[in-house]
Design a protein around this motif. Structure first.
Motif, PDB file in Angstrom:
ATOM      1  N   TYR A  61       0.853  -1.192   0.000  1.00 39.50           N
ATOM      2  CA  TYR A  61       0.000   0.000   0.000  1.00 39.50           C
ATOM      3  C   TYR A  61       0.885   1.237   0.000  1.00 39.50           C
ATOM      4  N   ILE A  69      -6.236   6.063   5.392  1.00 35.24           N
ATOM      5  CA  ILE A  69      -6.873   5.103   6.303  1.00 35.24           C
ATOM      6  C   ILE A  69      -6.686   5.540   7.750  1.00 35.24           C
ATOM      7  N   CYS A  76     -10.799   0.241   4.117  1.00 34.26           N
ATOM      8  CA  CYS A  76      -9.825  -0.712   3.599  1.00 34.26           C
ATOM      9  C   CYS A  76     -10.416  -2.106   3.712  1.00 34.26           C
ATOM     10  N   PHE A  80      -5.565  -5.415   4.344  1.00 38.71           N
ATOM     11  CA  PHE A  80      -4.733  -4.334   4.872  1.00 38.71           C
ATOM     12  C   PHE A  80      -4.461  -4.557   6.356  1.00 38.71           C
TER      13      PHE A  80
END
Length: 290
Positions: A61, A69, A76, A80
Protein backbone atom coordinates in the motif's frame (compact mmCIF):
# COMPACT_ATOMS: atom_id res chain seq x y z
CA UNK A 1 23.69 45.18 5.25
CA UNK A 2 21.54 45.96 8.29
CA UNK A 3 18.36 45.29 6.31
CA UNK A 4 19.75 41.95 5.19
CA UNK A 5 20.58 40.88 8.73
CA UNK A 6 17.04 41.77 9.88
CA UNK A 7 15.31 39.71 7.19
CA UNK A 8 17.59 36.68 7.33
CA UNK A 9 16.09 35.22 10.55
CA UNK A 10 12.61 35.47 9.01
CA UNK A 11 13.77 33.61 5.91
CA UNK A 12 15.46 31.03 8.06
CA UNK A 13 12.32 30.48 10.14
CA UNK A 14 10.18 30.17 7.02
CA UNK A 15 12.50 27.55 5.58
CA UNK A 16 12.46 25.60 8.82
CA UNK A 17 8.66 25.75 9.01
CA UNK A 18 8.36 24.55 5.43
CA UNK A 19 10.57 21.56 6.23
CA UNK A 20 8.69 20.63 9.40
CA UNK A 21 6.36 17.64 9.03
CA UNK A 22 2.66 18.43 9.04
CA UNK A 23 1.01 17.81 12.40
CA UNK A 24 -1.10 14.62 12.19
CA UNK A 25 -4.84 15.08 12.14
CA UNK A 26 -6.30 14.64 15.60
CA UNK A 27 -8.60 11.66 15.51
CA UNK A 28 -11.81 11.22 17.45
CA UNK A 29 -12.41 7.46 17.61
CA UNK A 30 -15.94 7.99 18.92
CA UNK A 31 -16.90 9.65 15.63
CA UNK A 32 -17.23 6.31 13.91
CA UNK A 33 -15.62 3.04 12.83
CA UNK A 34 -13.27 4.58 10.25
CA UNK A 35 -11.77 7.00 12.77
CA UNK A 36 -11.46 4.26 15.38
CA UNK A 37 -9.77 1.83 13.03
CA UNK A 38 -7.46 4.56 11.68
CA UNK A 39 -6.45 5.64 15.16
CA UNK A 40 -5.45 2.08 16.04
CA UNK A 41 -3.39 1.68 12.87
CA UNK A 42 -1.56 4.90 13.68
CA UNK A 43 -1.07 3.87 17.31
CA UNK A 44 0.49 0.52 16.41
CA UNK A 45 2.61 2.10 13.67
CA UNK A 46 4.05 4.76 15.98
CA UNK A 47 4.64 2.17 18.71
CA UNK A 48 6.67 0.22 16.16
CA UNK A 49 8.67 3.36 15.37
CA UNK A 50 7.78 3.35 11.68
CA UNK A 51 6.92 6.26 9.44
CA UNK A 52 4.22 5.98 6.79
CA UNK A 53 6.90 5.49 4.14
CA UNK A 54 8.67 2.81 6.17
CA UNK A 55 5.44 0.88 6.69
CA UNK A 56 4.60 1.23 3.00
CA UNK A 57 7.93 -0.42 2.12
CA UNK A 58 6.77 -3.58 3.87
CA UNK A 59 3.14 -3.84 2.76
CA UNK A 60 1.57 -3.40 -0.72
CA UNK A 61 0.00 0.00 0.00
CA UNK A 62 1.25 3.49 -0.81
CA UNK A 63 2.07 5.93 2.02
CA UNK A 64 -0.78 8.19 0.86
CA UNK A 65 -3.25 5.30 1.09
CA UNK A 66 -2.09 4.36 4.57
CA UNK A 67 -2.36 8.02 5.61
CA UNK A 68 -5.96 8.24 4.35
CA UNK A 69 -6.87 5.10 6.30
CA UNK A 70 -5.21 6.41 9.46
CA UNK A 71 -7.06 9.72 9.18
CA UNK A 72 -10.38 7.93 8.83
CA UNK A 73 -10.84 9.30 5.32
CA UNK A 74 -10.88 5.94 3.56
CA UNK A 75 -11.89 2.38 4.32
CA UNK A 76 -9.83 -0.71 3.60
CA UNK A 77 -10.26 -4.43 3.14
CA UNK A 78 -9.29 -7.02 5.73
CA UNK A 79 -6.07 -7.74 3.85
CA UNK A 80 -4.73 -4.33 4.87
CA UNK A 81 -5.34 -5.14 8.54
CA UNK A 82 -3.66 -8.53 8.15
CA UNK A 83 -0.59 -6.98 6.48
CA UNK A 84 -0.29 -4.38 9.23
CA UNK A 85 -0.67 -7.06 11.92
CA UNK A 86 2.22 -9.00 10.39
CA UNK A 87 4.60 -6.05 10.12
CA UNK A 88 3.63 -4.29 13.35
CA UNK A 89 3.47 -7.50 15.44
CA UNK A 90 -0.01 -6.75 16.82
CA UNK A 91 -1.04 -10.38 17.45
CA UNK A 92 -3.92 -10.02 14.95
CA UNK A 93 -5.39 -7.05 16.83
CA UNK A 94 -6.18 -5.02 13.71
CA UNK A 95 -7.77 -7.91 11.82
CA UNK A 96 -9.91 -8.66 14.88
CA UNK A 97 -10.91 -4.99 15.16
CA UNK A 98 -11.68 -4.86 11.43
CA UNK A 99 -14.02 -7.85 11.76
CA UNK A 100 -15.84 -6.28 14.70
CA UNK A 101 -16.22 -2.83 13.15
CA UNK A 102 -16.92 -3.64 9.54
CA UNK A 103 -18.03 -7.27 9.27
CA UNK A 104 -16.41 -7.31 5.84
CA UNK A 105 -18.67 -4.53 4.55
CA UNK A 106 -18.54 -0.95 5.82
CA UNK A 107 -14.78 -0.44 5.42
CA UNK A 108 -15.09 -0.25 1.66
CA UNK A 109 -17.26 2.86 1.86
CA UNK A 110 -16.02 6.43 2.30
CA UNK A 111 -16.54 7.98 5.73
CA UNK A 112 -19.43 10.25 4.72
CA UNK A 113 -21.35 7.26 3.28
CA UNK A 114 -20.36 4.49 5.70
CA UNK A 115 -23.51 4.72 7.83
CA UNK A 116 -26.00 4.70 4.95
CA UNK A 117 -25.91 0.94 4.10
CA UNK A 118 -27.03 0.24 7.66
CA UNK A 119 -30.08 2.51 7.18
CA UNK A 120 -30.77 0.75 3.86
CA UNK A 121 -30.65 -2.66 5.54
CA UNK A 122 -33.09 -1.56 8.26
CA UNK A 123 -35.52 0.16 5.92
CA UNK A 124 -39.02 -0.95 5.04
CA UNK A 125 -39.33 1.49 2.13
CA UNK A 126 -36.59 3.13 0.05
CA UNK A 127 -37.22 6.02 -2.33
CA UNK A 128 -34.41 7.04 -4.67
CA UNK A 129 -33.97 9.79 -7.23
CA UNK A 130 -30.75 9.73 -9.26
CA UNK A 131 -29.87 12.47 -11.71
CA UNK A 132 -26.90 11.00 -13.61
CA UNK A 133 -26.32 7.33 -12.78
CA UNK A 134 -28.18 4.15 -11.94
CA UNK A 135 -28.67 3.76 -8.18
CA UNK A 136 -25.93 1.65 -6.56
CA UNK A 137 -28.54 -0.86 -5.39
CA UNK A 138 -29.38 -1.57 -9.05
CA UNK A 139 -25.96 -1.51 -10.72
CA UNK A 140 -24.50 -4.54 -12.47
CA UNK A 141 -20.98 -5.62 -11.53
CA UNK A 142 -19.61 -4.35 -14.85
CA UNK A 143 -21.27 -0.94 -14.50
CA UNK A 144 -20.00 -0.60 -10.93
CA UNK A 145 -16.51 -1.69 -11.95
CA UNK A 146 -16.22 1.25 -14.36
CA UNK A 147 -17.48 3.76 -11.78
CA UNK A 148 -15.17 2.41 -9.05
CA UNK A 149 -12.09 2.16 -11.31
CA UNK A 150 -11.78 -1.58 -10.84
CA UNK A 151 -11.35 -1.45 -7.04
CA UNK A 152 -12.52 -4.98 -6.21
CA UNK A 153 -13.13 -4.34 -2.52
CA UNK A 154 -15.39 -1.38 -3.29
CA UNK A 155 -17.16 -3.26 -6.08
CA UNK A 156 -17.84 -6.17 -3.74
CA UNK A 157 -19.10 -3.78 -1.07
CA UNK A 158 -21.53 -2.21 -3.53
CA UNK A 159 -22.81 -5.59 -4.72
CA UNK A 160 -23.23 -6.82 -1.13
CA UNK A 161 -25.47 -3.82 -0.42
CA UNK A 162 -27.84 -5.19 -3.05
CA UNK A 163 -28.45 -8.30 -0.95
CA UNK A 164 -31.19 -6.48 0.96
CA UNK A 165 -33.36 -6.62 -2.18
CA UNK A 166 -33.35 -10.42 -2.34
CA UNK A 167 -33.26 -11.41 1.33
CA UNK A 168 -35.94 -13.57 2.94
CA UNK A 169 -35.86 -12.49 6.57
CA UNK A 170 -36.65 -9.73 7.17
CA UNK A 171 -38.56 -9.12 3.95
CA UNK A 172 -36.76 -6.88 1.44
CA UNK A 173 -37.63 -3.19 1.48
CA UNK A 174 -39.97 -1.82 -1.11
CA UNK A 175 -37.82 0.23 -3.50
CA UNK A 176 -39.15 3.03 -5.69
CA UNK A 177 -36.51 4.51 -7.98
CA UNK A 178 -37.02 7.53 -10.23
CA UNK A 179 -34.58 8.13 -13.09
CA UNK A 180 -34.51 10.84 -15.77
CA UNK A 181 -34.46 9.28 -19.22
CA UNK A 182 -31.00 10.81 -19.77
CA UNK A 183 -29.54 8.30 -17.27
CA UNK A 184 -30.35 5.62 -19.87
CA UNK A 185 -28.31 7.56 -22.43
CA UNK A 186 -25.30 8.38 -20.24
CA UNK A 187 -22.54 5.98 -21.30
CA UNK A 188 -20.69 4.20 -18.51
CA UNK A 189 -18.01 2.00 -20.02
CA UNK A 190 -18.86 0.24 -23.26
CA UNK A 191 -22.09 -0.14 -25.17
CA UNK A 192 -22.21 -3.78 -24.07
CA UNK A 193 -22.03 -2.72 -20.42
CA UNK A 194 -24.88 -0.27 -20.94
CA UNK A 195 -26.96 -2.86 -22.78
CA UNK A 196 -26.51 -5.33 -19.93
CA UNK A 197 -27.29 -2.67 -17.31
CA UNK A 198 -30.50 -1.52 -18.95
CA UNK A 199 -31.78 -5.06 -19.47
CA UNK A 200 -31.02 -5.73 -15.81
CA UNK A 201 -33.10 -2.69 -14.83
CA UNK A 202 -36.02 -3.78 -16.98
CA UNK A 203 -35.96 -7.33 -15.59
CA UNK A 204 -35.70 -6.07 -12.00
CA UNK A 205 -39.07 -4.31 -12.07
CA UNK A 206 -41.54 -6.15 -9.83
CA UNK A 207 -44.36 -5.39 -7.38
CA UNK A 208 -41.76 -4.58 -4.68
CA UNK A 209 -39.23 -2.85 -6.97
CA UNK A 210 -40.51 0.00 -9.07
CA UNK A 211 -38.29 1.83 -11.57
CA UNK A 212 -39.98 4.83 -13.18
CA UNK A 213 -38.50 6.96 -15.92
CA UNK A 214 -39.05 10.71 -16.23
CA UNK A 215 -39.16 11.34 -20.00
CA UNK A 216 -36.56 13.69 -21.42
CA UNK A 217 -37.89 17.19 -21.75
CA UNK A 218 -40.51 16.84 -19.05
CA UNK A 219 -40.22 19.87 -16.75
CA UNK A 220 -39.66 18.79 -13.17
CA UNK A 221 -38.13 20.06 -9.89
CA UNK A 222 -35.39 17.43 -9.68
CA UNK A 223 -32.35 19.33 -10.87
CA UNK A 224 -31.02 20.02 -7.37
CA UNK A 225 -29.28 16.64 -7.07
CA UNK A 226 -29.67 12.96 -6.26
CA UNK A 227 -31.07 11.75 -2.97
CA UNK A 228 -32.47 8.66 -1.25
CA UNK A 229 -34.97 8.39 1.60
CA UNK A 230 -35.27 5.40 3.93
CA UNK A 231 -38.38 4.73 6.00
CA UNK A 232 -37.44 2.67 9.02
CA UNK A 233 -39.69 0.48 11.19
CA UNK A 234 -41.91 2.78 13.24
CA UNK A 235 -42.07 5.36 10.45
CA UNK A 236 -38.82 7.21 11.17
CA UNK A 237 -37.24 8.76 8.06
CA UNK A 238 -33.60 9.40 7.21
CA UNK A 239 -32.02 10.46 3.94
CA UNK A 240 -28.78 10.54 1.98
CA UNK A 241 -28.09 13.47 -0.36
CA UNK A 242 -25.40 13.82 -2.98
CA UNK A 243 -23.50 17.10 -2.95
CA UNK A 244 -20.16 18.87 -3.16
CA UNK A 245 -17.54 18.00 -2.13
CA UNK A 246 -19.34 14.80 -1.13
CA UNK A 247 -22.69 13.47 0.00
CA UNK A 248 -24.07 13.39 3.53
CA UNK A 249 -26.60 11.58 5.68
CA UNK A 250 -29.49 13.79 6.79
CA UNK A 251 -31.64 13.20 9.84
CA UNK A 252 -33.25 16.63 10.27
CA UNK A 253 -37.00 16.21 10.07
CA UNK A 254 -37.78 19.42 8.18
CA UNK A 255 -35.16 18.73 5.48
CA UNK A 256 -36.34 15.15 5.01
CA UNK A 257 -39.95 16.30 4.74
CA UNK A 258 -38.94 18.69 1.94
CA UNK A 259 -37.08 15.86 0.17
CA UNK A 260 -40.11 13.61 0.53
CA UNK A 261 -42.33 16.30 -0.99
CA UNK A 262 -39.86 16.75 -3.85
CA UNK A 263 -39.91 13.01 -4.50
CA UNK A 264 -43.69 13.00 -4.65
CA UNK A 265 -43.62 15.97 -7.02
CA UNK A 266 -41.08 14.19 -9.25
CA UNK A 267 -43.16 11.02 -9.36
CA UNK A 268 -46.04 12.91 -10.98
CA UNK A 269 -43.82 13.49 -14.05
CA UNK A 270 -42.70 9.85 -14.31
CA UNK A 271 -44.05 7.10 -16.54
CA UNK A 272 -45.70 4.10 -14.95
CA UNK A 273 -43.50 1.10 -14.13
CA UNK A 274 -44.79 -0.82 -17.16
CA UNK A 275 -44.28 2.14 -19.52
CA UNK A 276 -40.82 2.65 -18.02
CA UNK A 277 -39.92 -0.99 -18.54
CA UNK A 278 -40.85 -0.72 -22.22
CA UNK A 279 -38.79 2.46 -22.63
CA UNK A 280 -35.77 0.91 -20.91
CA UNK A 281 -35.93 -2.13 -23.19
CA UNK A 282 -36.33 0.08 -26.27
CA UNK A 283 -33.33 2.24 -25.31
CA UNK A 284 -31.18 -0.83 -24.60
CA UNK A 285 -31.94 -2.34 -28.00
CA UNK A 286 -31.86 0.81 -30.13
CA UNK A 287 -29.02 2.73 -28.50
CA UNK A 288 -26.70 0.16 -26.91
CA UNK A 289 -27.09 -3.19 -28.65
CA UNK A 290 -24.07 -3.83 -30.87
Amino acid sequence: MAATSRTSPVIARSSLEADMPQRPKRLTPSRGPLDLFGSEVRRYRTMAGLSLAQLAEQIPYAPSTIGEIERGESGCDRGFAEDCDRVLDTRDALAHLHDGLFDGRSAVFPEYFAGWPEYESQSEVLRSYQTLLVDGLLQTASYAEVLLYGDQAKIQGRLERQGILTRDNPPPPRLVCLLPETVLWHRVGTGAIMHEQLLYLADAISPRLSIQIIPDGAPHPGHAGSFSIARLPGGELTAYCEGEPHGRIIEGRSVIERLNERFMDLSTYALSAEQSKALIWQTAEERWKS
